[in-house]
Design a protein around this motif. Structure first.
Motif, PDB file in Angstrom:
ATOM      1  N   PHE A   1     -23.794   7.209  33.892  1.00 43.04           N
ATOM      2  CA  PHE A   1     -23.180   8.022  32.844  1.00 43.04           C
ATOM      3  C   PHE A   1     -21.815   7.470  32.456  1.00 43.04           C
ATOM      4  N   ALA A   2     -21.104   6.877  33.423  1.00 43.74           N
ATOM      5  CA  ALA A   2     -19.800   6.274  33.109  1.00 43.74           C
ATOM      6  C   ALA A   2     -19.968   5.004  32.287  1.00 43.74           C
ATOM      7  N   PHE A   3     -21.037   4.245  32.539  1.00 53.84           N
ATOM      8  CA  PHE A   3     -21.288   3.011  31.781  1.00 53.84           C
ATOM      9  C   PHE A   3     -21.873   3.293  30.399  1.00 53.84           C
ATOM     10  N   TRP A   4     -22.531   4.414  30.251  1.00 53.32           N
ATOM     11  CA  TRP A   4     -23.333   4.751  29.076  1.00 53.32           C
ATOM     12  C   TRP A   4     -22.624   4.474  27.742  1.00 53.32           C
ATOM     13  N   PRO A   5     -21.402   4.972  27.517  1.00 51.97           N
ATOM     14  CA  PRO A   5     -20.794   4.822  26.178  1.00 51.97           C
ATOM     15  C   PRO A   5     -20.538   3.381  25.762  1.00 51.97           C
ATOM     16  N   PHE A   6     -20.516   2.470  26.728  1.00 49.67           N
ATOM     17  CA  PHE A   6     -20.136   1.092  26.436  1.00 49.67           C
ATOM     18  C   PHE A   6     -21.325   0.135  26.457  1.00 49.67           C
ATOM     19  N   THR A   7     -22.534   0.704  26.430  1.00 45.19           N
ATOM     20  CA  THR A   7     -23.747  -0.107  26.500  1.00 45.19           C
ATOM     21  C   THR A   7     -24.705   0.284  25.380  1.00 45.19           C
ATOM     22  N   ARG A   8     -25.868  -0.362  25.383  1.00 47.72           N
ATOM     23  CA  ARG A   8     -26.889  -0.066  24.383  1.00 47.72           C
ATOM     24  C   ARG A   8     -27.510   1.319  24.578  1.00 47.72           C
ATOM     25  N   LEU A   9     -27.186   1.995  25.672  1.00 47.29           N
ATOM     26  CA  LEU A   9     -27.745   3.325  25.909  1.00 47.29           C
ATOM     27  C   LEU A   9     -27.321   4.337  24.851  1.00 47.29           C
ATOM     28  N   VAL A  10     -26.267   4.030  24.105  1.00 50.39           N
ATOM     29  CA  VAL A  10     -25.826   4.963  23.056  1.00 50.39           C
ATOM     30  C   VAL A  10     -26.888   5.159  21.982  1.00 50.39           C
ATOM     31  N   HIS A  11     -27.877   4.247  21.934  1.00 48.62           N
ATOM     32  CA  HIS A  11     -28.903   4.386  20.896  1.00 48.62           C
ATOM     33  C   HIS A  11     -29.742   5.644  21.099  1.00 48.62           C
ATOM     34  N   VAL A  12     -29.647   6.253  22.301  1.00 47.13           N
ATOM     35  CA  VAL A  12     -30.367   7.503  22.556  1.00 47.13           C
ATOM     36  C   VAL A  12     -29.946   8.578  21.560  1.00 47.13           C
ATOM     37  N   TRP A  13     -28.676   8.569  21.183  1.00 47.77           N
ATOM     38  CA  TRP A  13     -28.156   9.591  20.269  1.00 47.77           C
ATOM     39  C   TRP A  13     -28.438   9.254  18.809  1.00 47.77           C
ATOM     40  N   SER A  14     -29.095   8.133  18.566  1.00 50.10           N
ATOM     41  CA  SER A  14     -29.395   7.724  17.195  1.00 50.10           C
ATOM     42  C   SER A  14     -30.876   7.837  16.865  1.00 50.10           C
TER      43      SER A  14
END
Length: 229
Positions: free
Chosen positions: A196-209
């Protein structure tokens, strides 16, 4: 030792959650045009399709299972007719099936990213790190579910981890609750917060798109154009 436990089971989770929230705000404000996952489908499609399908079909029920196990108290489960026996059958067998699907999907996706030179060259360090960490988290979670629960049948994470987790959000977290939790569960919890700490700075943000508006969007109409003489 008490100070270390407080750092691990109180400070670290809150720090990860704070980074998760404010990291997303920062990422969106300064890098919103890269708020997506870079596609490598044009390089290799078969492994991506199989791995991605298995991962996503597995991870969604797993997430809901975690929410149910961590956020819903045992008394509430019993009130709706789900006793301990039924719950553990669902958690171990049904959860195990979807967890296994998630694990196989992550193995395929991680192997693809590391083994195919063309995909690896397209990948950033964060891509490789996130794939590896997600694979590790899923593997440890499966180990805890299928091995630790068998070796230590008297351990019930709903009496320890779940209570500690709910208390985090009530700002009364007690690290002593986690003292006797098996190491496989501890590692799974800590690495889960780390992602969760790494999430905002990785490709995982695409979940919100995810383009959910496509579901209710009108169909595109195509009309044949008749050439005029």
């Amino acid at each position: 030792m008490e100070t270390l436990d407080r750092l691990i089971w109180v400070v670290f989770p809150y720090l990860c959650m704070a980074i998760f929230v404010f990291g997303h705000i920062y990422r969106y404000r300064v890098d919103k045009f890269h708020w997506t996952a870079k596609s490598s489908e044009f390089i290799e499609k078969k492994q991506l399709m199989i791995g991605s399908l298995m991962f996503h079909l597995g991870i969604i029920p797993v997430i809901f299972g975690h929410i149910g196990g961590l956020a819903i108290p045992i008394a509430w489960m019993n009130a709706i007719g789900v006793n301990d026996h039924l719950y553990h059958i669902g958690a171990i067998y049904i959860g195990g099936i979807f967890g296994f699907m998630t694990l196989i999907g992550m193995i395929i996706l991680t192997f693809r990213r590391f083994s195919l030179s063309s995909v690896r060259k397209l990948s950033s360090f964060s891509d490789l790190a996130v794939n590896s960490l997600l694979l590790f988290i899923v593997f440890v979670g499966m180990y805890a579910t299928l091995v630790t629960n068998v070796v230590q049948p008297d351990f019930d994470y709903r009496m320890t981890i779940s209570v500690w987790f709910r208390d985090l959000f009530l700002f009364r977290a007690n690290p002593a609750i986690m003292a006797d939790v098996p190491w496989s569960f501890k590692i799974h919890v800590l690495t889960g917060f780390a992602i969760f700490a790494f999430w905002p700075f990785t490709r995982l943000v695409h979940v919100w798109s995810v383009p959910l508006n496509y579901v209710g969007r009108s169909y595109i109409l195509y009309r044949r154009h008749k050439p005029t003489n």
